[in-house]
Design a protein around this motif. Structure first.
Motif, PDB file in Angstrom:
ATOM      1  N   LYS A  39      50.005  48.413  33.695  1.00  0.00           N
ATOM      2  CA  LYS A  39      49.885  46.966  33.767  1.00  0.00           C
ATOM      3  C   LYS A  39      48.438  46.559  33.519  1.00  0.00           C
ATOM      4  CE  LYS A  39      50.776  43.031  36.835  1.00  0.00           C
ATOM      5  NZ  LYS A  39      51.249  42.610  38.172  1.00  0.00           N
ATOM      6  N   PRO A  40      48.191  45.585  32.629  1.00  0.00           N
ATOM      7  CA  PRO A  40      46.809  45.217  32.324  1.00  0.00           C
ATOM      8  C   PRO A  40      46.097  44.642  33.544  1.00  0.00           C
ATOM      9  CG  PRO A  40      48.349  43.647  31.353  1.00  0.00           C
ATOM     10  CD  PRO A  40      49.167  44.799  31.850  1.00  0.00           C
ATOM     11  N   GLU A  41      44.829  44.969  33.671  1.00  0.00           N
ATOM     12  CA  GLU A  41      44.002  44.416  34.737  1.00  0.00           C
ATOM     13  C   GLU A  41      43.625  42.976  34.386  1.00  0.00           C
ATOM     14  OE1 GLU A  41      43.316  45.962  37.484  1.00  0.00           O
ATOM     15  OE2 GLU A  41      44.067  47.959  36.971  1.00  0.00           O
ATOM     16  N   ALA A  42      43.164  42.251  35.405  1.00  0.00           N
ATOM     17  CA  ALA A  42      42.781  40.848  35.174  1.00  0.00           C
ATOM     18  C   ALA A  42      41.690  40.749  34.113  1.00  0.00           C
ATOM     19  CB  ALA A  42      42.306  40.226  36.485  1.00  0.00           C
ATOM     20  N   ARG A  43      40.768  41.723  34.103  1.00  0.00           N
ATOM     21  CA  ARG A  43      39.680  41.671  33.122  1.00  0.00           C
ATOM     22  C   ARG A  43      40.188  41.878  31.697  1.00  0.00           C
ATOM     23  NH1 ARG A  43      38.911  46.516  35.930  1.00  0.00           N
ATOM     24  NH2 ARG A  43      39.327  48.408  34.698  1.00  0.00           N
ATOM     25  N   ASP A  44      41.360  42.526  31.552  1.00  0.00           N
ATOM     26  CA  ASP A  44      41.924  42.730  30.222  1.00  0.00           C
ATOM     27  C   ASP A  44      42.572  41.464  29.676  1.00  0.00           C
ATOM     28  OD1 ASP A  44      41.236  45.476  30.348  1.00  0.00           O
ATOM     29  OD2 ASP A  44      43.085  45.913  31.453  1.00  0.00           O
ATOM     30  N   LEU A  45      42.883  40.526  30.564  1.00  0.00           N
ATOM     31  CA  LEU A  45      43.597  39.314  30.168  1.00  0.00           C
ATOM     32  C   LEU A  45      42.679  38.120  29.958  1.00  0.00           C
ATOM     33  CD1 LEU A  45      46.609  39.622  32.646  1.00  0.00           C
ATOM     34  CD2 LEU A  45      46.530  40.321  30.239  1.00  0.00           C
ATOM     35  N   LEU A  46      41.399  38.265  30.302  1.00  0.00           N
ATOM     36  CA  LEU A  46      40.431  37.177  30.122  1.00  0.00           C
ATOM     37  C   LEU A  46      39.510  37.512  28.957  1.00  0.00           C
ATOM     38  CD1 LEU A  46      39.154  34.509  31.045  1.00  0.00           C
ATOM     39  CD2 LEU A  46      37.695  35.851  32.584  1.00  0.00           C
TER      40      LEU A  46
END
Length: 315
Positions: A104-111
């Motif tokens: 599952k992508p981390e929050a930093r991967d989605l920003l």
């Protein structure tokens, strides 16, 4: 196991195919017989293992096939080694390799935070495109395309005489690719601006306006199926000659989400997206002079886009 390749009949998987599948185990979660270059953008080209390019229609169908089986990478299953095969429009396609669920992508991967490409690197985290357009008889934005990409500055003007109408627009563009599956993408720019408005004594029923906004385009890898997805303008200035004579009357502000400069759109794998943050200037010269002194109206703008945040929410 056997594969059918167009009209060539049945062929057995040879040792080379088996070696390719085994070699993929420690390299990526999914290997294809045709690989997309690491370069991302409208000019992305599909290539075979020996480096030869694939025809565009083949690349597009292969990309759609890859996306159709991609859910297998995100599911919790016992599947480890697999080969997916399909025939579409007499085109034989096979995807094979060692599969494992992607984390599952981390929050930093989605920003994603985009900014000016000051060193001209061409990396995706920087601005990549410039949007410049204007009416035939008014000057374009004085900021060049290269300056927009490298500095994020949007400076221009739009002036007309009585009886004329004109526009001028400039914008900074960036590339977005949905790499973690379909997602809702929230675009939040930061855009300070300053405008100067002028009407001479003879301008009648004239007006000027300025919009700042966000526009979204999309296309398939290779540049096909271009679509204009969204256009979200925000009116930040409108003035008229009814105010009387004006010379470089100043108005300023900052485009941020709380002032309405925010847009959400749905991005899906298999398409490329261009996000543009722009400024639109428009001038209506009002009534013609009728042989008398010419009325004149003008708006000038100096704005910048220091950064643009784009945040994914997986669907």
């Amino acid at each position: 196991m056997a594969m059918v390749d167009g009209d060539r009949g049945e062929e057995r998987i040879d040792d080379h195919e088996i070696e390719m599948l085994l070699a993929s185990k420690d390299k990526t979660a999914f290997r294809r017989r045709a690989i997309i270059n690491a370069h991302a953008g409208p000019s992305v080209e599909e290539r075979q293992h020996d480096g030869r390019p694939l025809p565009t229609f083949v690349a597009q169908r292969l990309d759609r096939f890859r996306e159709s089986v991609s859910p297998a990478l995100h599911a919790h299953h016992e599947l480890h080694d697999a080969i997916f095969h399909t025939v579409v429009d007499e085109l034989d396609m096979t995807i094979g390799g060692y599969l494992r669920p992607e984390p599952k992508p981390e929050a930093r991967d989605l920003l994603h935070v985009y900014g000016p490409d000051r060193d001209g690197t061409g990396e995706r985290r920087y601005y990549r495109y410039a949007w410049l357009d204007h009416s035939d008889y008014v000057p374009a934005f004085t900021t060049t395309a290269q300056a927009i990409v490298r500095s994020g500055r949007l400076a221009g003007s739009c002036g007309v005489y009585g009886g004329q109408w004109a526009f001028s627009v400039g914008g900074a563009g960036m590339l977005f690719i949905a790499e973690h599956g379909a997602a809702s993408v929230s675009v939040r720019p930061y855009m300070p601006w300053l405008a100067l408005t002028s009407f001479n004594h003879h301008a009648v029923n004239a007006s000027v306006l300025c919009d700042i906004g966000i526009a979204i385009d999309s296309w398939l890898p290779g540049g096909g199926d271009f679509r204009q997805e969204h256009d979200h303008p925000v009116r930040v200035l409108t003035r008229s000659s009814a105010e009387g004579y004006l010379l470089d009357s100043e108005t300023s502000g900052t485009g941020i989400p709380s002032s309405g400069l925010q847009l959400s759109f749905v991005a899906v794998p298999g398409r490329r997206y261009g996000i543009y943050v722009y400024a639109w200037l428009e001038t209506n010269g009002g009534a013609p002079s009728g042989g008398g002194p010419l009325g004149y109206s003008r708006i000038e703008l100096d704005a910048s886009v220091p950064y643009v945040a784009a945040e994914e929410t997986p669907l």
